[in-house]
Design an enzyme around this catalytic site. Structure first.
Site, short mmCIF file in Angstrom:
data_model
loop_
_atom_site.label_atom_id
_atom_site.label_comp_id
_atom_site.label_asym_id
_atom_site.label_seq_id
_atom_site.Cartn_x
_atom_site.Cartn_y
_atom_site.Cartn_z
N ASP A 123 37.50 40.85 28.71
CA ASP A 123 38.61 40.72 27.66
C ASP A 123 39.17 42.08 27.58
O ASP A 123 38.66 43.09 27.82
CB ASP A 123 37.84 40.25 26.38
CG ASP A 123 37.43 38.93 26.45
OD1 ASP A 123 37.98 38.05 27.10
OD2 ASP A 123 36.31 38.63 25.72
N ASP A 141 42.52 33.05 27.54
CA ASP A 141 42.45 32.66 26.27
C ASP A 141 43.78 32.53 25.51
O ASP A 141 43.96 31.34 24.79
CB ASP A 141 41.76 33.72 25.30
CG ASP A 141 40.26 34.05 25.86
OD1 ASP A 141 39.45 33.34 26.49
OD2 ASP A 141 39.92 35.22 25.86
#
Length: 169
Positions: A123, A141
């Site tokens: 991330d 995401d």
């Protein structure tokens, strides 16, 4: 009962491929230019911060012994297969729902790649207000979230509204 793929919702899988390419490319760039947990402020409420997530959204099950890697990999594969079957059963003219499914598939496969290759999801998008940080996330995401919102939105449309959305084909 074979249908030409171009007449089914599978015609929209190109969008999933674009999501996977953008997601993996962006993660590779971050991994090449950042140390783990390194953070670079870009604007007053947004940083690029390299982090790894061994769980799911909001680090769900991240503290477990490793079985969750395969559990979430199985979920990603299962959801992708189910959505591709749904796309096959729909027509290519059902653009909204097929784009939504393609975004979810692309995001699921982008994160699946990370789980299988890196053992965790990488991330790097870090939004915050003062000292409160939203959980760090990635482009996969974002695609999953947009796809989910589109599925919900499509569920609220009347048949006439769905026809109007899908009309220009």
């Amino acid at each position: 009962m074979n249908k030409p793929i171009c007449s089914t919702g599978l015609r929209w899988l190109w969008l999933a491929v674009v999501v996977v390419i953008l997601d993996i490319s962006s993660k590779q760039w971050v991994m090449a230019h950042f140390a783990l947990y390194e953070s670079v402020p870009l604007i007053p409420f947004f940083n690029l911060t390299y982090a790894q997530n061994f769980g799911a959204a909001f680090s769900f099950l991240a503290d477990k012994s490793g079985w969750q890697r395969w559990f979430f990999a199985g979920i990603a594969i299962g959801i992708s297969v189910v959505l591709m079957v749904m796309m096959y059963r729909s027509t290519a003219k059902q653009r909204l729902i097929n784009c939504a499914y393609a975004l979810i598939i692309g995001g699921a496969l982008g994160n699946l790649y990370d789980r299988l290759v890196h053992g965790a999801v990488n991330d790097f998008l870090d939004f915050y207000i003062n000292n409160w940080h939203f959980p760090t996330f990635n482009l996969a995401d974002v695609a999953i979230s947009i796809g989910a919102v589109l599925v919900i939105f499509e569920g609220f449309l009347s048949p006439a509204e769905k026809n109007a959305v899908n009309k220009n084909e």
